[in-house]
Design an enzyme around this catalytic site. Structure first.
Site, PDB file in Angstrom:
ATOM      1  N   GLU A 212       0.963  -1.155  -0.015  1.00 38.01           N
ATOM      2  CA  GLU A 212      -0.041   0.005  -0.004  1.00 38.01           C
ATOM      3  C   GLU A 212       1.002   1.190  -0.002  1.00 38.01           C
ATOM      4  OE1 GLU A 212      -3.241   1.163   0.101  1.00 38.01           O
ATOM      5  OE2 GLU A 212      -2.341   2.825   0.161  1.00 38.01           O
ATOM      6  N   VAL A 246       5.482   0.858  -5.460  1.00 40.22           N
ATOM      7  CA  VAL A 246       5.846  -0.100  -6.373  1.00 40.22           C
ATOM      8  C   VAL A 246       6.443   0.063  -7.537  1.00 40.22           C
ATOM      9  CG1 VAL A 246       4.705  -2.181  -7.877  1.00 40.22           C
ATOM     10  CG2 VAL A 246       3.903  -1.795  -5.418  1.00 40.22           C
ATOM     11  N   ALA A 277      -5.204  -3.745  -7.318  1.00 40.97           N
ATOM     12  CA  ALA A 277      -6.364  -3.111  -7.041  1.00 40.97           C
ATOM     13  C   ALA A 277      -6.150  -1.531  -6.421  1.00 40.97           C
ATOM     14  CB  ALA A 277      -6.869  -3.896  -5.861  1.00 40.97           C
ATOM     15  N   ALA A 328     -22.545   0.803  -5.210  1.00 36.89           N
ATOM     16  CA  ALA A 328     -23.554   0.361  -6.118  1.00 36.89           C
ATOM     17  C   ALA A 328     -24.988   1.138  -5.588  1.00 36.89           C
ATOM     18  CB  ALA A 328     -23.870  -1.073  -6.016  1.00 36.89           C
ATOM     19  N   HIS A 452     -33.475  -9.469  22.206  1.00 37.99           N
ATOM     20  CA  HIS A 452     -32.518 -10.046  22.664  1.00 37.99           C
ATOM     21  C   HIS A 452     -32.330 -11.660  22.412  1.00 37.99           C
ATOM     22  CE1 HIS A 452     -29.415 -10.833  25.693  1.00 37.99           C
ATOM     23  NE2 HIS A 452     -30.059 -11.914  26.189  1.00 37.99           N
TER      24      HIS A 452
HETATM   25  P1  FAD Z   1     -21.385  -0.362 -13.676  1.00 34.23           P
HETATM   26  O1  FAD Z   1     -21.868  -1.455 -12.811  1.00 34.23           O
HETATM   27  O2  FAD Z   1     -19.887  -0.271 -13.922  1.00 34.23           O
HETATM   28  O3  FAD Z   1     -22.341  -0.585 -14.901  1.00 34.23           O
HETATM   29  C1  FAD Z   1     -22.013   0.166 -16.074  1.00 34.23           C
HETATM   30  C2  FAD Z   1     -22.403  -0.650 -17.447  1.00 34.23           C
HETATM   31  O4  FAD Z   1     -22.669   0.214 -18.378  1.00 34.23           O
HETATM   32  C3  FAD Z   1     -21.416  -1.765 -17.551  1.00 34.23           C
HETATM   33  O5  FAD Z   1     -22.293  -3.066 -18.146  1.00 34.23           O
HETATM   34  C4  FAD Z   1     -20.773  -1.184 -18.777  1.00 34.23           C
HETATM   35  O6  FAD Z   1     -20.522  -2.347 -19.699  1.00 34.23           O
HETATM   36  C5  FAD Z   1     -21.927  -0.278 -19.685  1.00 34.23           C
HETATM   37  N1  FAD Z   1     -21.605   0.707 -20.537  1.00 34.23           N
HETATM   38  C6  FAD Z   1     -20.456   1.563 -20.204  1.00 34.23           C
HETATM   39  N2  FAD Z   1     -20.386   2.239 -21.531  1.00 34.23           N
HETATM   40  C7  FAD Z   1     -21.194   2.013 -22.300  1.00 34.23           C
HETATM   41  C8  FAD Z   1     -21.917   2.370 -23.628  1.00 34.23           C
HETATM   42  N3  FAD Z   1     -20.950   3.340 -24.094  1.00 34.23           N
HETATM   43  N4  FAD Z   1     -22.706   1.598 -24.248  1.00 34.23           N
HETATM   44  C9  FAD Z   1     -23.336   0.749 -23.513  1.00 34.23           C
HETATM   45  N5  FAD Z   1     -23.044   0.111 -22.326  1.00 34.23           N
HETATM   46  C10 FAD Z   1     -22.080   0.823 -21.800  1.00 34.23           C
HETATM   47  N6  FAD Z   1     -19.929  -1.712  -4.413  1.00 34.23           N
HETATM   48  C11 FAD Z   1     -20.762  -1.842  -3.473  1.00 34.23           C
HETATM   49  O7  FAD Z   1     -21.685  -1.153  -3.113  1.00 34.23           O
HETATM   50  N7  FAD Z   1     -20.726  -3.123  -2.581  1.00 34.23           N
HETATM   51  C12 FAD Z   1     -19.757  -4.001  -2.842  1.00 34.23           C
HETATM   52  O8  FAD Z   1     -19.640  -4.996  -2.078  1.00 34.23           O
HETATM   53  C13 FAD Z   1     -18.912  -3.566  -4.005  1.00 34.23           C
HETATM   54  N8  FAD Z   1     -18.102  -4.537  -4.237  1.00 34.23           N
HETATM   55  C14 FAD Z   1     -17.067  -4.453  -5.504  1.00 34.23           C
HETATM   56  C15 FAD Z   1     -16.313  -5.620  -5.732  1.00 34.23           C
HETATM   57  C16 FAD Z   1     -15.410  -5.269  -6.958  1.00 34.23           C
HETATM   58  C17 FAD Z   1     -14.446  -6.486  -7.165  1.00 34.23           C
HETATM   59  C18 FAD Z   1     -15.618  -4.070  -7.727  1.00 34.23           C
HETATM   60  C19 FAD Z   1     -14.836  -4.144  -8.906  1.00 34.23           C
HETATM   61  C20 FAD Z   1     -16.623  -3.243  -7.341  1.00 34.23           C
HETATM   62  C21 FAD Z   1     -17.590  -3.344  -6.157  1.00 34.23           C
HETATM   63  N9  FAD Z   1     -18.415  -2.478  -6.042  1.00 34.23           N
HETATM   64  C22 FAD Z   1     -19.165  -2.560  -4.888  1.00 34.23           C
HETATM   65  C23 FAD Z   1     -18.682  -1.251  -6.526  1.00 34.23           C
HETATM   66  C24 FAD Z   1     -19.663  -1.671  -7.672  1.00 34.23           C
HETATM   67  O9  FAD Z   1     -19.455  -2.504  -8.475  1.00 34.23           O
HETATM   68  C25 FAD Z   1     -19.998  -0.078  -8.221  1.00 34.23           C
HETATM   69  O10 FAD Z   1     -20.223   0.823  -7.273  1.00 34.23           O
HETATM   70  C26 FAD Z   1     -21.256  -0.265  -9.278  1.00 34.23           C
HETATM   71  O11 FAD Z   1     -21.204  -1.358 -10.111  1.00 34.23           O
HETATM   72  C27 FAD Z   1     -21.577   1.014 -10.147  1.00 34.23           C
HETATM   73  O12 FAD Z   1     -22.657   0.769 -10.918  1.00 34.23           O
HETATM   74  P2  FAD Z   1     -22.837   1.739 -12.078  1.00 34.23           P
HETATM   75  O13 FAD Z   1     -24.368   1.377 -12.706  1.00 34.23           O
HETATM   76  O14 FAD Z   1     -22.477   3.024 -11.747  1.00 34.23           O
HETATM   77  O15 FAD Z   1     -21.808   1.160 -13.343  1.00 34.23           O
HETATM   78  P1  NAD Z   2      -9.767   2.025  -3.173  1.00 32.76           P
HETATM   79  O1  NAD Z   2      -9.610   3.388  -3.556  1.00 32.76           O
HETATM   80  O2  NAD Z   2     -10.534   1.449  -2.112  1.00 32.76           O
HETATM   81  O3  NAD Z   2      -8.144   1.642  -2.928  1.00 32.76           O
HETATM   82  C1  NAD Z   2      -7.025   1.634  -3.690  1.00 32.76           C
HETATM   83  C2  NAD Z   2      -5.914   1.666  -2.822  1.00 32.76           C
HETATM   84  O4  NAD Z   2      -4.868   1.569  -3.545  1.00 32.76           O
HETATM   85  C3  NAD Z   2      -5.774   2.923  -1.716  1.00 32.76           C
HETATM   86  O5  NAD Z   2      -5.434   2.711  -0.524  1.00 32.76           O
HETATM   87  C4  NAD Z   2      -4.541   3.625  -2.542  1.00 32.76           C
HETATM   88  O6  NAD Z   2      -3.909   4.313  -1.583  1.00 32.76           O
HETATM   89  C5  NAD Z   2      -3.763   2.401  -2.899  1.00 32.76           C
HETATM   90  N1  NAD Z   2      -2.778   2.802  -4.202  1.00 32.76           N
HETATM   91  C6  NAD Z   2      -3.123   3.626  -5.032  1.00 32.76           C
HETATM   92  N2  NAD Z   2      -2.200   3.504  -6.084  1.00 32.76           N
HETATM   93  C7  NAD Z   2      -1.110   2.633  -5.384  1.00 32.76           C
HETATM   94  C8  NAD Z   2       0.046   2.155  -5.927  1.00 32.76           C
HETATM   95  N3  NAD Z   2       0.708   2.621  -6.986  1.00 32.76           N
HETATM   96  N4  NAD Z   2       0.798   1.471  -5.204  1.00 32.76           N
HETATM   97  C9  NAD Z   2       0.291   0.781  -3.790  1.00 32.76           C
HETATM   98  N5  NAD Z   2      -1.068   1.570  -3.437  1.00 32.76           N
HETATM   99  C10 NAD Z   2      -1.590   2.083  -4.316  1.00 32.76           C
HETATM  100  O7  NAD Z   2      -9.888   1.290  -4.404  1.00 32.76           O
HETATM  101  P2  NAD Z   2     -10.073  -0.204  -5.175  1.00 32.76           P
HETATM  102  O8  NAD Z   2     -10.007  -0.949  -3.835  1.00 32.76           O
HETATM  103  O9  NAD Z   2      -9.498  -0.641  -6.011  1.00 32.76           O
HETATM  104  O10 NAD Z   2     -11.639  -0.234  -5.418  1.00 32.76           O
HETATM  105  C11 NAD Z   2     -12.314   0.333  -6.257  1.00 32.76           C
HETATM  106  C12 NAD Z   2     -13.834   1.151  -5.874  1.00 32.76           C
HETATM  107  O11 NAD Z   2     -14.716  -0.194  -5.921  1.00 32.76           O
HETATM  108  C13 NAD Z   2     -13.746   1.677  -4.426  1.00 32.76           C
HETATM  109  O12 NAD Z   2     -14.113   3.047  -4.743  1.00 32.76           O
HETATM  110  C14 NAD Z   2     -14.907   0.807  -3.790  1.00 32.76           C
HETATM  111  O13 NAD Z   2     -15.595   1.884  -3.291  1.00 32.76           O
HETATM  112  C15 NAD Z   2     -15.299  -0.117  -4.872  1.00 32.76           C
HETATM  113  N6  NAD Z   2     -15.698  -1.462  -4.055  1.00 32.76           N
HETATM  114  C16 NAD Z   2     -16.321  -1.245  -2.879  1.00 32.76           C
HETATM  115  C17 NAD Z   2     -16.507  -2.237  -2.235  1.00 32.76           C
HETATM  116  C18 NAD Z   2     -17.435  -2.611  -1.171  1.00 32.76           C
HETATM  117  O14 NAD Z   2     -18.388  -1.438  -1.214  1.00 32.76           O
HETATM  118  N7  NAD Z   2     -17.284  -3.443  -0.408  1.00 32.76           N
HETATM  119  C19 NAD Z   2     -15.917  -3.612  -2.681  1.00 32.76           C
HETATM  120  C20 NAD Z   2     -14.827  -3.385  -3.589  1.00 32.76           C
HETATM  121  C21 NAD Z   2     -14.985  -2.137  -4.476  1.00 32.76           C
END
Ligand code: FAD
Ligand code: NAD
Length: 479
Positions: A212, A246, A277, A328, A452
């Site tokens: 990190e 890194v 990530a 989301a 409870h």
């Molecule tokens: P997206 O879900 O990214 O959807 C956008 C869609 O638009 C996609 O299908 C894309 O293909 C489509 N699109 C883009 N451009 C075009 C175009 N020009 N034409 C047609 N289609 C297009 N959030 C949480 O709240 N809780 C979690 O536990 C959580 N876990 C996560 C775990 C991981 C590994 C990751 C990567 C993310 C996680 N997130 C979580 C974040 C969450 O996924 C996003 O905040 C959420 O999906 C955003 O929703 P959105 O509708 O804005 O976009």
């Molecule tokens: P993040 O912003 O949560 O974490 C990225 C981390 O990488 C930070 O701590 C940052 O300081 C570090 N970082 C950045 N550049 C770096 C480098 N060059 N070397 C080392 N460390 C570096 O982003 P994420 O974990 O990739 O998640 C992306 C988004 O997806 C977040 O905004 C998060 O809200 C969403 N997400 C949400 C959930 C959830 O709600 N449970 C789960 C997964 C993802």
């Protein structure tokens, strides 16, 4: 010839699909365009969240947690399960089934509500026209809309020192699909994804090093909670190295050599897989024609006001592609707000009460202000804390790590923030969100009856503790 719609939505993630469904419910002729396809090339709805984000990561987090329970903790509660082993391909296949069920569910919701699903890419032109290029190879169509909602989401950030490869240096999507447990796993970024996916593979047996850049661990969380969480996650085997830069990652002889610097100098580690990530960025490539009238802000997000209106009349943007947390539920609320505003209602999104959850074990969840933010703002506040070690339900469940912390305004007693590290923190924080939405004081929460034995009682006790009235712990002296 152009086709006419009341609303065209681009993107069917949680922000876009919720907007489309609500528009259709409100009587608008609605189409939703999405370009995502699964590994077999089939069009899928649900966006990042359902396909490569929230849902698949939670399927693996839950499965890997059950494995740890069976392997390490069943014996403590009198269950001899014998030798427990992991079948990674089966775990991944089950995760895919969960995803398939839910993405298919969105198709069903679209059909049931009368939303036209258009599989292909959408591009916003001038005057609310949208160019739609279907996946099936058909001709581009021009759709004319009264209103357009842009919800294209976000994509992972890539960093030059660690370029992605097919299967050794991967982003979060790759990390959800390993076919075996890597012996050694590197993770760049100790953010939400790094901790969640690092936990999955650590629980399944990988030796995990998390690099990190920042010196501080989870700076967005309450300091006390972040400190305790780091201790617990380190105890589980995550080797979290803060303050590391890194400098390179290279595949050599089937493994990845990662070089980094910290205050002690240059280092090198060798890992079998590396997850990058380091955050996500708004996805705006090929979304806007030059005369669409929509502008970006200085960080590359689509520029919107508090009501998610872009600079182009009747064009809105919601979800990860606009300012605010990339979550989301935040996107869903924005999508529903925009749909209702188009229909003439006046809802608002309350950005002060967006819950945050990190699905490690124990979970980390919070809403509102942290203690360090309040201190920096010079606010006066009182704190109530309650440890799960004193919760009957947590003891019964053999799950006692962590605490609930309630912070209330010193004068009005209004709840300013709630921070939970513990079992089911994601569920407990929802009660804090409801309380804060209704402007509750800590006393209000203390006056409410909780069943409870429940884990939620820890929130009740912490709220009582703000005034020094907790029953099941000795309070710090107060009036
Ligand atoms: P997206 O879900 O990214 O959807 C956008 C869609 O638009 C996609 O299908 C894309 O293909 C489509 N699109 C883009 N451009 C075009 C175009 N020009 N034409 C047609 N289609 C297009 N959030 C949480 O709240 N809780 C979690 O536990 C959580 N876990 C996560 C775990 C991981 C590994 C990751 C990567 C993310 C996680 N997130 C979580 C974040 C969450 O996924 C996003 O905040 C959420 O999906 C955003 O929703 P959105 O509708 O804005 O976009
Ligand atoms: P993040 O912003 O949560 O974490 C990225 C981390 O990488 C930070 O701590 C940052 O300081 C570090 N970082 C950045 N550049 C770096 C480098 N060059 N070397 C080392 N460390 C570096 O982003 P994420 O974990 O990739 O998640 C992306 C988004 O997806 C977040 O905004 C998060 O809200 C969403 N997400 C949400 C959930 C959830 O709600 N449970 C789960 C997964 C993802």
């Amino acid at each position: 010839m152009s086709e006419n719609y009341d609303v065209v939505v681009i993107g069917a993630g949680p922000a876009g699909y919720a907007a489309a469904i609500r528009c259709a419910q409100l009587g608008m002729n609605t189409a939703c365009i999405d370009k995502s396809v699964d590994n077999d090339g089939n069009a899928v709805l649900g966006g990042t969240c359902l396909n490569w984000g929230c849902i698949p990561s939670k399927a693996l987090l839950d499965a890997s947690h059950k494995y740890v329970e069976a392997q390490q903790h069943f014996a403590d509660i009198g269950i001899n399960a014998g030798e427990v082993s992991v079948d990674v391909p089966k775990m991944i296949a089950r995760k895919e089934e969960v995803v398939k069920g839910l993405t298919g569910g969105i198709s069903g919701l679209f059909k049931g509500n009368g939303v036209t699903a258009l599989h292909g890419t959408g591009k916003l032109l001038a005057n609310r026209q949208v160019a739609f290029k279907p996946h099936d190879g058909g001709d581009e169509q021009i759709l004319q809309a009264e209103h357009v909602i842009l919800a294209p989401g976000s994509v992972p950030v890539e960093i030059p020192p660690a370029p992605l490869t097919d299967d050794l240096i991967v982003d979060s999507t790759g990390a959800l699909n390993f076919d075996a447990v890597p012996e050694k796993l590197g993770v760049i970024g100790a953010g939400v994804i790094g901790l969640e996916l690092g936990s999955v593979w650590n629980r399944l047996g990988a030796e995990v090093v998390v690099l990190e850049a920042l010196e501080e661990f989870l700076p967005m969380a309450d300091e006390r909670i972040a400190r305790d969480a780091k201790k617990l996650l380190t105890g589980q085997g995550l080797d979290i190295r803060l303050g590391t830069l890194v400098t390179g990652a290279e595949v050599k002889d089937g493994v990845v050599q990662v070089t980094y610097q910290d205050k002690d100098g240059d280092h090198e580690i060798t890992v079998d897989k590396l997850i990058v990530a380091v955050g996500r960025r708004p996805y705006t490539e090929n979304l806007l024609a030059s005369d669409s009238g929509v502008n970006l802000d200085e960080r590359g997000f689509l520029y919107v006001n508090d009501l998610c209106q872009t600079d182009a009349p009747n064009v809105y943007a919601v979800g990860d592609v606009v300012r605010g947390p990339m979550l989301a539920h935040k996107g869903t609320e924005e999508g529903v707000m925009v749909a209702e505003r188009i229909a003439g209602f006046k809802p608002l999104v309350n950005y002060e009460t967006v819950p945050n959850v990190i699905y490690t074990h124990p979970e980390i969840a919070w809403v509102g202000k942290t203690e360090q933010q309040l201190k920096a703002d010079g606010e006066s506040y009182n704190i109530g804390q309650f440890p799960f070690a004193a919760s009957g339900r947590a003891l019964a469940a053999n799950d006692t790590q962590g605490m609930v912390k309630v912070i209330a305004d010193a004068e009005s007693d209004r709840i300013l923030g709630v921070h939970v590290l513990g079992p089911q923190a994601s569920e407990i924080v929802a009660q804090a969100v409801i309380s804060m939405e209704f402007d509750a004081s800590a006393e209000d929460l203390g006056l409410i009856m909780f069943a409870h034995p429940t884990l939620s009682e820890a929130l009740h006790e912490a709220a009582l503790g703000v005034a020094g009235h907790a029953i099941h712990m000795v309070n710090r002296k107060r009036k």
